[in-house]
Design a protein around this motif. Structure first.
Motif, PDB file in Angstrom:
ATOM      1  N   ASN A 183     -28.518  20.288  13.587  1.00 42.56           N
ATOM      2  CA  ASN A 183     -27.397  20.894  14.277  1.00 42.56           C
ATOM      3  C   ASN A 183     -27.216  22.233  13.563  1.00 42.56           C
ATOM      4  O   ASN A 183     -27.485  22.340  12.355  1.00 42.56           O
TER       5      ASN A 183
ATOM      6  N   GLN B 239     -25.876  22.098  19.076  1.00 44.88           N
ATOM      7  CA  GLN B 239     -26.071  20.687  18.724  1.00 44.88           C
ATOM      8  C   GLN B 239     -27.466  20.213  19.075  1.00 44.88           C
ATOM      9  O   GLN B 239     -28.029  20.609  20.088  1.00 44.88           O
TER      10      GLN B 239
ATOM     11  N   MET C 295     -19.420  16.572  11.492  1.00 48.57           N
ATOM     12  CA  MET C 295     -20.853  16.446  11.714  1.00 48.57           C
ATOM     13  C   MET C 295     -21.537  15.821  10.497  1.00 48.57           C
ATOM     14  O   MET C 295     -22.373  14.934  10.624  1.00 48.57           O
TER      15      MET C 295
ATOM     16  N   LEU D 242     -18.646  16.903  20.717  1.00 55.99           N
ATOM     17  CA  LEU D 242     -18.514  17.708  19.498  1.00 55.99           C
ATOM     18  C   LEU D 242     -17.099  17.523  18.955  1.00 55.99           C
ATOM     19  O   LEU D 242     -16.125  17.818  19.630  1.00 55.99           O
TER      20      LEU D 242
ATOM     21  N   THR E  42     -15.656  22.045  11.881  1.00 61.82           N
ATOM     22  CA  THR E  42     -16.778  21.519  12.657  1.00 61.82           C
ATOM     23  C   THR E  42     -17.834  20.871  11.770  1.00 61.82           C
ATOM     24  O   THR E  42     -18.427  19.864  12.143  1.00 61.82           O
TER      25      THR E  42
ATOM     26  N   VAL F 224     -21.740  26.759  17.694  1.00 57.78           N
ATOM     27  CA  VAL F 224     -22.378  25.485  17.365  1.00 57.78           C
ATOM     28  C   VAL F 224     -23.540  25.218  18.301  1.00 57.78           C
ATOM     29  O   VAL F 224     -23.422  25.380  19.506  1.00 57.78           O
TER      30      VAL F 224
END
Ligand SMILES: Nc1ncnc2c1ncn2[C@@H]1O[C@H](COP(=O)(O)OP(=O)(O)OP(=O)(O)O)[C@@H](O)[C@H]1O
Length: 481
Positions: A295, A83, A127, A90, A123, A81
């Motif tokens: 992201n 960001q 987000m 996160l 994830t 990931v």
């Protein structure tokens, strides 16, 4: 999905030759035709016939994988990931409840048989559902749950009380748009107030009308027309913009520009989401133009290895001798299911015919079949209805038939310059850690040139490919142990 240059070259060749129409793809989209590019035919082993035109294109490949996939592709790899704001926490979720979805949507998710979020969903979902909305570029192999993720995000963000389009999703082809539409319908089954409209060619609306559906899914050309020329959609009211299958999108001429033009009409506050199965530089450059301040989530494909595979080669002088060798192998050992790869359609058809005459239950996967027919053939094979699947190198690219333990390269995989196609060799024969059961690969060599290819493949992987004498039954029997 293969990303080798040969795949791209044959894609272009296919588009130029317009044989794509046999796949019934893009028919309803006013696809701009690329110029004839004169891409040469791929060279074969001894088998240099000129029927090697069953080139696959990315859209067909992607659709095929969707049609035959019954399950999530699980991977043990971790997501990477990146960001936009590295200081913001996160979040990742292990259950759908944690997302605090609307009850109708949670019901829809469970009705689809999803118990927990997939690796990428863990994830990506928090987000995408965050407030304020966050932009996302996500890449993971086909079948890892990307579509389900952005469909859930779209359904979560719409306000059903507002009778205008709020989520816009563009897909590379009519068929892929329909597939995603089906997921929206399934997941939104208990949320009937939310309506869906397909912006695809052939869907003619009265001039001057304004769409009332909250979600619009379509191909870039039609979506652009509906936003710009026909004004069925007010792009300024769009809250979520999804660009699906970015890698397929950029392989189709015109789609990239159209997508960028749509994106420019959207408000700055609109959430931009882009998904791709692969992430070569061209996709990345495109993604950055579509998604500002993103992201980024990446999920690596599980690596395949040749470690658990026994590899052999058989020396022959002609295709008839290769066939005889194959019969000897079948006569000596029990093969539950095998996949046999040929370089051309013609060889594949011939071989399938010969094997049938010998009493084998053979399935033939060929480039002239429409995608649905191909999906049906693969599906039958997966169910064990046929024991041998004969196919061409190009036709079966990227298709996983996990239970097959015996792979026969009737012709070795080569690229368009006649060099060994190591990536295809590995993908066809290799196993990921999860499917680490032992496998058997037999390569048919029928000329000095193909022996040279074999040697180069051996060198590349630094793994010995043993010689097999198919006239010696005892020797063949040994390979099965
Ligand atoms: N959380 C989940 N649990 C179980 N099955 C799931 C889950 N998410 C998705 N699936 C199923 O897994 C399969 C693949 O999911 P999906 O189509 O979303 O993947 P994808 O990454 O979008 O693939 P593609 O790149 O081919 O579009 C589908 O059959 C889907 O219904």
């Amino acid at each position: 999905m293969a990303t080798d240059s040969w795949a791209l070259a044959v894609d272009e060749q296919e588009a130029a030759a317009e044989s794509i129409s046999t796949l019934q793809l893009n028919e309803k989209e006013d696809k701009q035709k690329p110029e004839e590019n004169g891409t040469g035919k791929a060279g074969g082993d001894a088998d240099k016939t000129d029927d090697n035109d069953d080139n696959e294109d990315r859209a067909a490949q992607s659709l095929l994988n969707k049609l035959i996939r019954s399950n999530l592709v699980n991977t043990t790899n971790q997501v990477e990931v990146l960001q936009r704001d590295p200081n913001s926490p996160l979040y990742s979720v292990k259950s759908f409840e944690e997302l605090r979805l609307k009850p109708q949507l949670l019901q829809g998710v469970y009705a689809m048989g999803f118990n927990r979020p997939s690796k990428i969903q863990e994830t990506a979902l928090p987000m995408m559902l965050a407030e304020p909305p966050q932009n996302l570029i996500a890449q993971s192999q086909s079948g890892t749950g990307k579509t389900a993720a952005f469909v859930l995000a779209m359904l979560s963000h719409v306000d059903p009380a507002n009778k205008w389009p709020q989520c816009l999703c563009v897909s590379p082809t009519y068929e892929l748009a329909l597939q995603t539409g089906k997921v929206i319908e399934q997941m939104g089954k208990f949320y009937p107030e939310v309506k869906l409209m397909y912006a695809i060619r052939g869907n003619k609306l009265e001039r001057g009308m304004k769409l009332q559906e909250q979600i619009v899914i379509g191909t870039p050309g039609t979506v652009l027309d509906w936003c710009q020329k026909l004004r069925f959609i007010d792009p300024k009211k769009i809250k979520v913009f999804v660009l699906d299958e970015a890698d397929v999108m950029i392989a189709t001429q015109g789609h990239q520009d159209q997508s960028i033009r749509i994106q420019r009409m959207l408000p700055k506050t609109c959430q931009m989401l882009l998904f791709s199965a692969t992430f070569e530089e061209s996709v990345w450059n495109f993604a950055k133009r579509i998604v500002p301040d993103p992201n980024i989530i990446k999920l690596k494909r599980e690596e395949e290895t040749l470690d658990t595979i026994k590899q052999y080669y058989v020396n022959c002088n002609s295709r008839e001798e290769k066939f005889q060798a194959l019969c000897n192998i079948y006569g000596a050992i029990t093969i539950a299911q095998a996949m046999i790869f040929c370089h051309t359609r013609k060889t594949a058809a011939w071989l399938a015919g010969e094997l049938s005459k010998e009493g084998h239950q053979v399935a033939l996967l060929s480039g002239e079949m429409v995608v649905e027919q191909r999906a049906a053939v693969i599906d039958r094979f997966r169910q064990g209805k046929e024991k041998v699947l004969v196919t061409t190198n190009v036709c079966a690219r990227g298709i996983d038939v996990e239970q097959v333990s015996v792979v026969i390269n009737f012709d070795l995989p080569v690229d368009k310059d006649g060099n060994p196609d190591n990536e295809t060799y590995l993908h066809r024969i290799g196993r990921t850690g999860r499917f680490g059961k032992r496998g058997l690969a037999i390569n048919m060599v029928d000329s000095k040139a193909s022996m040279n290819i074999l040697n180069r493949i051996q060198e590349h992987f630094n793994k010995k490919i043993e010689k097999l004498d198919t006239d010696d039954l005892d020797e063949i029997e040994k390979i099965a142990n």
